[in-house]
Design a protein around this motif. Structure first.
Motif, PDB file in Angstrom:
ATOM      1  N   GLU A  43       2.079   1.889  -3.446  1.00 48.01           N
ATOM      2  CA  GLU A  43       1.023   2.415  -4.297  1.00 48.01           C
ATOM      3  C   GLU A  43       0.763   3.893  -4.007  1.00 48.01           C
ATOM      4  OE1 GLU A  43      -2.440  -0.071  -4.442  1.00 48.01           O
ATOM      5  OE2 GLU A  43      -1.260  -1.888  -4.646  1.00 48.01           O
ATOM      6  N   ILE A  44       0.844   4.277  -2.743  1.00 53.22           N
ATOM      7  CA  ILE A  44       0.716   5.694  -2.400  1.00 53.22           C
ATOM      8  C   ILE A  44       1.851   6.478  -3.061  1.00 53.22           C
ATOM      9  CG2 ILE A  44       0.901   7.371  -0.517  1.00 53.22           C
ATOM     10  CD1 ILE A  44      -0.556   5.344   1.270  1.00 53.22           C
ATOM     11  N   LEU A  97      -6.814   9.244  -1.713  1.00 60.03           N
ATOM     12  CA  LEU A  97      -6.172   7.942  -1.509  1.00 60.03           C
ATOM     13  C   LEU A  97      -6.970   7.093  -0.522  1.00 60.03           C
ATOM     14  CD1 LEU A  97      -2.401   8.943  -1.417  1.00 60.03           C
ATOM     15  CD2 LEU A  97      -3.732   8.026  -3.320  1.00 60.03           C
ATOM     16  N   LEU A 148      -6.199   2.971   0.408  1.00 59.03           N
ATOM     17  CA  LEU A 148      -4.753   2.854   0.579  1.00 59.03           C
ATOM     18  C   LEU A 148      -4.262   3.292   1.960  1.00 59.03           C
ATOM     19  CD1 LEU A 148      -3.564   4.104  -2.932  1.00 59.03           C
ATOM     20  CD2 LEU A 148      -3.688   1.757  -2.085  1.00 59.03           C
ATOM     21  N   ARG A 187      -3.691  -2.144  -8.455  1.00 53.20           N
ATOM     22  CA  ARG A 187      -4.705  -1.265  -7.897  1.00 53.20           C
ATOM     23  C   ARG A 187      -4.657   0.121  -8.527  1.00 53.20           C
ATOM     24  NH1 ARG A 187      -5.645  -0.678  -1.508  1.00 53.20           N
ATOM     25  NH2 ARG A 187      -4.854  -2.780  -1.707  1.00 53.20           N
ATOM     26  N   GLU A 246       0.828  -1.208   0.000  1.00 50.42           N
ATOM     27  CA  GLU A 246       0.000   0.000   0.000  1.00 50.42           C
ATOM     28  C   GLU A 246       0.861   1.256   0.000  1.00 50.42           C
ATOM     29  OE1 GLU A 246      -2.617  -0.361   3.288  1.00 50.42           O
ATOM     30  OE2 GLU A 246      -4.045  -1.656   2.234  1.00 50.42           O
ATOM     31  N   CYS A 285      -8.212   1.890  -9.726  1.00 47.55           N
ATOM     32  CA  CYS A 285      -8.498   3.047  -8.881  1.00 47.55           C
ATOM     33  C   CYS A 285      -8.504   4.310  -9.731  1.00 47.55           C
ATOM     34  CB  CYS A 285      -7.451   3.162  -7.779  1.00 47.55           C
ATOM     35  SG  CYS A 285      -7.775   4.532  -6.647  1.00 47.55           S
ATOM     36  N   CYS A 316      -9.432   5.193  -2.352  1.00 43.05           N
ATOM     37  CA  CYS A 316      -8.805   4.048  -3.018  1.00 43.05           C
ATOM     38  C   CYS A 316      -8.491   2.910  -2.042  1.00 43.05           C
ATOM     39  CB  CYS A 316      -7.513   4.482  -3.699  1.00 43.05           C
ATOM     40  SG  CYS A 316      -7.753   5.608  -5.084  1.00 43.05           S
TER      41      CYS A 316
END
Length: 201
Positions: A95-96, A116, A121, A162, A92, A166, A119
């Motif tokens: 992804e951020i 976010l 996250l 993701r 996660e 997203c 999403c």
């Protein structure tokens, strides 16, 4: 052009990040410091990132980190120093990092957290982790990322799954929550720019 630090200033900056002090607290780690700083080449960003990564780690972990750096034989490739801080991130958090690199550089922290969070996250914990690792900076309530760190973003085909769904669902989500989000022209332009290559896969 970025000003490089001499060995003394580089060591002081490194110690402030890794020991939260101007003085080392471990003689063994002190011995390893010159070898690690050799890879940072006096670049303040690299020193901050590797120092933040090694904070609160023992000497054995320092040695392992040095071993990772040796996998990058070209010491001119500072990306190796930055990479060792990026690789251990949780999924996660990665992804951020990718979302910020693609969409949200220079945007207000609270605004980014809201999106976010939609999403899934968990940015309330993820963004502070990235800041602690010196992978992002918060200035005047805005999120900033150095150009060299943005280069760690993998090609479109390698982005985590993701990010695609997203991003594709972002427009609908933002419209549904238009009372909460204010969509600025910068975000829309970045969104469209990043969506074009994604839609081809």
């Amino acid at each position: 052009m970025v000003s490089l630090l001499d060995s003394r200033d580089a060591s002081e900056l490194f110690f402030r990040k890794v020991f939260r002090s101007d003085r080392p607290s471990s003689s063994t780690c002190m011995e390893l410091t010159p070898n690690i700083l050799e890879y940072a080449q006096g670049l303040p960003l690299a020193i901050k990132v590797v120092g933040s990564f090694l904070y609160n780690r023992d000497a054995s972990q320092w040695r392992d980190s040095l071993g990772r750096l040796k996998k990058y034989p070209d010491k001119k490739e500072v990306t190796g120093v930055l990479q060792i801080s990026f690789e251990p991130l949780r999924k996660e958090e990665r992804e951020i990092f990718l979302h910020i690199a693609c969409f949200f550089r220079g945007q207000r922290e609270e605004y980014v957290k809201q999106i976010l969070d939609v999403c899934g996250l968990h940015p309330q914990i993820g963004i502070p982790v990235l800041k602690e690792r010196s992978l992002i900076a918060i200035e005047n309530q805005e999120i900033h990322m150095h150009d060299m760190l943005q280069e760690l973003v993998p090609p479109t085909k390698s982005r985590p799954p993701r990010l695609l769904p997203c991003a594709k669902g972002m427009t609908g989500i933002l419209l549904q929550r238009r009372a909460t989000f204010v969509i600025g022209p910068f975000f829309l332009s970045q969104f469209i720019k990043c969506m074009k290559p994604m839609q081809r896969h």
